[in-house]
Design an enzyme around this catalytic site. Structure first.
Site, mmCIF file in Angstrom:
data_model
loop_
_atom_site.group_PDB
_atom_site.id
_atom_site.type_symbol
_atom_site.label_atom_id
_atom_site.label_comp_id
_atom_site.label_asym_id
_atom_site.label_seq_id
_atom_site.Cartn_x
_atom_site.Cartn_y
_atom_site.Cartn_z
ATOM 1 N N TYR A 151 0.793 -1.230 0.000
ATOM 2 C CA TYR A 151 0.000 0.000 0.000
ATOM 3 C C TYR A 151 0.824 1.278 0.000
ATOM 4 O O TYR A 151 0.264 2.367 -0.078
ATOM 5 C CB TYR A 151 -0.915 0.009 1.240
ATOM 6 C CG TYR A 151 -2.217 -0.712 1.013
ATOM 7 C CD1 TYR A 151 -2.253 -2.093 0.881
ATOM 8 C CD2 TYR A 151 -3.418 -0.015 0.936
ATOM 9 C CE1 TYR A 151 -3.457 -2.757 0.678
ATOM 10 C CE2 TYR A 151 -4.616 -0.673 0.725
ATOM 11 C CZ TYR A 151 -4.631 -2.037 0.602
ATOM 12 O OH TYR A 151 -5.816 -2.694 0.397
ATOM 13 N N LYS A 202 2.467 -15.318 2.660
ATOM 14 C CA LYS A 202 2.622 -16.111 1.436
ATOM 15 C C LYS A 202 4.122 -16.320 1.241
ATOM 16 O O LYS A 202 4.701 -16.010 0.199
ATOM 17 C CB LYS A 202 1.966 -15.353 0.267
ATOM 18 C CG LYS A 202 1.835 -16.137 -1.009
ATOM 19 C CD LYS A 202 0.810 -17.270 -0.967
ATOM 20 C CE LYS A 202 0.969 -18.145 -2.201
ATOM 21 N NZ LYS A 202 0.187 -19.378 -2.133
ATOM 22 N N ASP A 235 -3.742 -18.345 1.251
ATOM 23 C CA ASP A 235 -4.763 -19.083 0.469
ATOM 24 C C ASP A 235 -5.425 -20.146 1.336
ATOM 25 O O ASP A 235 -6.644 -20.339 1.322
ATOM 26 C CB ASP A 235 -4.162 -19.671 -0.829
ATOM 27 C CG ASP A 235 -2.822 -20.364 -0.637
ATOM 28 O OD1 ASP A 235 -2.244 -20.294 0.472
ATOM 29 O OD2 ASP A 235 -2.341 -21.001 -1.605
ATOM 30 N N ASP A 259 -6.751 -6.770 4.138
ATOM 31 C CA ASP A 259 -7.885 -6.130 3.454
ATOM 32 C C ASP A 259 -8.838 -7.201 2.930
ATOM 33 O O ASP A 259 -10.054 -7.135 3.121
ATOM 34 C CB ASP A 259 -7.348 -5.275 2.295
ATOM 35 C CG ASP A 259 -8.457 -4.608 1.516
ATOM 36 O OD1 ASP A 259 -9.369 -4.053 2.148
ATOM 37 O OD2 ASP A 259 -8.411 -4.651 0.268
ATOM 38 N N ASP A 263 -12.816 -8.644 4.494
ATOM 39 C CA ASP A 263 -14.097 -8.656 3.776
ATOM 40 C C ASP A 263 -14.693 -10.059 3.793
ATOM 41 O O ASP A 263 -15.901 -10.235 3.955
ATOM 42 C CB ASP A 263 -13.923 -8.210 2.311
ATOM 43 C CG ASP A 263 -14.109 -6.704 2.131
ATOM 44 O OD1 ASP A 263 -13.775 -5.945 3.063
ATOM 45 O OD2 ASP A 263 -14.590 -6.288 1.055
HETATM 46 C C1 IPM Z 1 -10.514 -0.678 3.200
HETATM 47 C C2 IPM Z 1 -10.539 -0.217 1.757
HETATM 48 C C3 IPM Z 1 -9.264 0.548 1.417
HETATM 49 C C4 IPM Z 1 -8.114 -0.413 1.621
HETATM 50 C C5 IPM Z 1 -9.251 1.152 0.004
HETATM 51 C C6 IPM Z 1 -10.389 2.133 -0.179
HETATM 52 C C7 IPM Z 1 -7.942 1.807 -0.311
HETATM 53 O O1 IPM Z 1 -10.760 -1.306 0.925
HETATM 54 O O2 IPM Z 1 -10.428 0.173 4.100
HETATM 55 O O3 IPM Z 1 -10.633 -1.881 3.440
HETATM 56 O O4 IPM Z 1 -7.838 -1.242 0.755
HETATM 57 O O5 IPM Z 1 -7.500 -0.339 2.683
HETATM 58 MN MN MN Z 2 -11.213 -3.164 1.973
#
Ligand code: IPM
Ligand code: MN
Ligand code: NAD
Length: 366
Positions: A151, A202, A235, A259, A263
């Site tokens: 990042y 990884k 993975d 990240d 999710d």
């Molecule tokens: C998050 C988002 C951000 C990230 C993006 C918007 C840059 O997906 O906060 O999870 O990847 O950190």
């Molecule tokens: Mn995210």
């Protein structure tokens, strides 16, 4: 979560509010409403003082004035505020995502918010897509390294826009950076009496960057002999959290993998609309935001789920040391889910403000 001593000595907090874009502007006011309600519900003598100061940073300002993170913003936030309540950034009119990179990643980096804490907690059995899993089965914390990795924006193009183009994106990992997030994960496990920490990387393919993660993990874990430490490749981790999430208490990983896995975890617990997070540097001004983005596909319709933002507000109050207020917010969210008073993403027909009003009323009556 180790909090920050409040500048006004324990009872008054100054919160910077950056609602941002899209549904960030819809859910954040509901969090503020919930915080005010929980504070008002206490007797006068136990009542906290809180001040919200709003900043209009986001796509509109960027498109209007060309300004993303204003000059002096970082110093102002660090010196004059206890925490930042953040909505989301992202707007189809800014395809480069320049403003989000400058504001959100900028604040994570410049405030050195190295811990991205993303709890995964199932509040009601019906919300998980996993068969035969219940609330006790899905409860773990993801610690995502938040200041390094892929990042950092180091890289570039060579021969851009030609057939021979090359794009390079560097993965930056420092020993100090890796060590402090791994240590944080173990400290969190120890102080919350959690038995298991899983580090995920990884290293079989990323033989330099993640070799460093391996070596640091092996070193740090020796200091926590009572905690069961384990390594899984990312993975495999993705597969295992779906197959049997009961295996995990604390997961620690790099920026990008964190990240993605957060999710995935969010969906196991009911979806992005419910997932909170904190971008934290213990003892310093920290930033709290729901895991979701600006959701342009539903923005402006009044149907965004505010519960992720309200749980985020709960994490922020916890960080400020306001445990009972934080717990009240979580309990109110749990009740909303039990009574199925929810937005369409969770199968309901309620609107953002309706759910927010319900929470504010409930939080005040408990
Ligand atoms: C998050 C988002 C951000 C990230 C993006 C918007 C840059 O997906 O906060 O999870 O990847 O950190
Ligand atoms: Mn995210
Ligand atoms: P997103 O999280 O905005 O949306 C993904 C899906 O989840 C969409 O279908 C959306 O409708 C749904 N969703 C998300 N939050 C919801 C909520 N509270 N209630 C109901 N449904 C919800 O992710 P995306 O579509 O990939 O990204 C949209 C924009 O947001 C992009 O510009 C992206 O870069 C940005 N983004 C910002 C952040 C952040 O500011 N922290 C996080 C993720 C994405």
């Amino acid at each position: 979560m180790s909090g920050k001593p409040l500048r006004a000595g324990g009872s008054a907090a100054r919160i910077a509010v950056i609602a941002g874009d899209g549904i960030g502007k819809e859910v954040t006011p509901e969090s503020i409403k919930a915080i005010r309600a929980v504070i008002d519900s206490k007797n006068q003598s136990a009542r906290r003082q809180i001040e919200f100061i709003e900043f209009d940073w986001g796509a509109d300002k960027f498109l209007r004035e060309g300004v993303t993170l204003p000059a002096g913003a970082v110093e102002m936030l660090a010196n004059d505020f206890d925490a930042i309540l953040f909505g989301a950034l992202g707007d189809p009119r800014v395809p480069s995502n320049q403003h989000a990179a400058d504001i959100l990643l900028g604040l994570r980096f410049k405030l050195d918010l190295f811990v991205n804490a993303r709890p995964v907690e199932l509040f009601h059995d019906r919300l998980t897509p996993l068969r035969d899993r219940s609330t006790n089965d899905v409860r773990f914390m993801v610690f995502r390294e938040n200041t390094e990795g892929l990042y950092v924006g180091v890289g570039g193009f060579f021969k851009k826009d030609t057939a021979d183009e090359i794009a390079v994106q560097e993965d930056v990992n420092s020993r100090k950076g890796v060590e402090r997030i791994i240590r944080h994960a173990f400290d969190y496990a120890r102080s919350n009496r959690l038995k298991r920490v899983c580090m995920s990387d990884k290293s079989n393919a990323m033989t330099f960057a993640h070799d460093l993660w391996q070596r640091v993990f092996k070193q740090v874990r020796q200091e926590y002999p009572e905690i069961e430490s384990r390594h899984l490749y990312i993975d495999t981790l993705a597969m295992e959290v779906v197959r049997d999430p009961r295996q995990f208490d604390v997961i620690v990983t790099c920026n990008l993998f964190g990240d993605i896995i957060s999710d995935l975890g969010a969906q196991l617990a009911g979806g992005l609309g419910l997932a909170p997070s904190g971008n934290i540097h213990p003892g310093r001004t920290s930033l709290f935001e729901p895991v979701h983005g600006s959701a342009p596909n539903i923005a402006g319709k009044g149907i965004a789920n505010p519960l992720g933002s309200i749980l985020t507000a709960g994490m922020m109050l916890d960080f400020l040391g306001w445990k009972s207020e934080s717990e009240s917010l979580r309990n109110a969210v749990r009740s909303t889910l039990q009574e199925n008073f929810v937005t369409p993403d969770l199968g309901g027909d309620k609107g953002t403000v309706e759910v927010g009003d319900w929470i504010a009323a409930r939080v005040g009556s408990r």
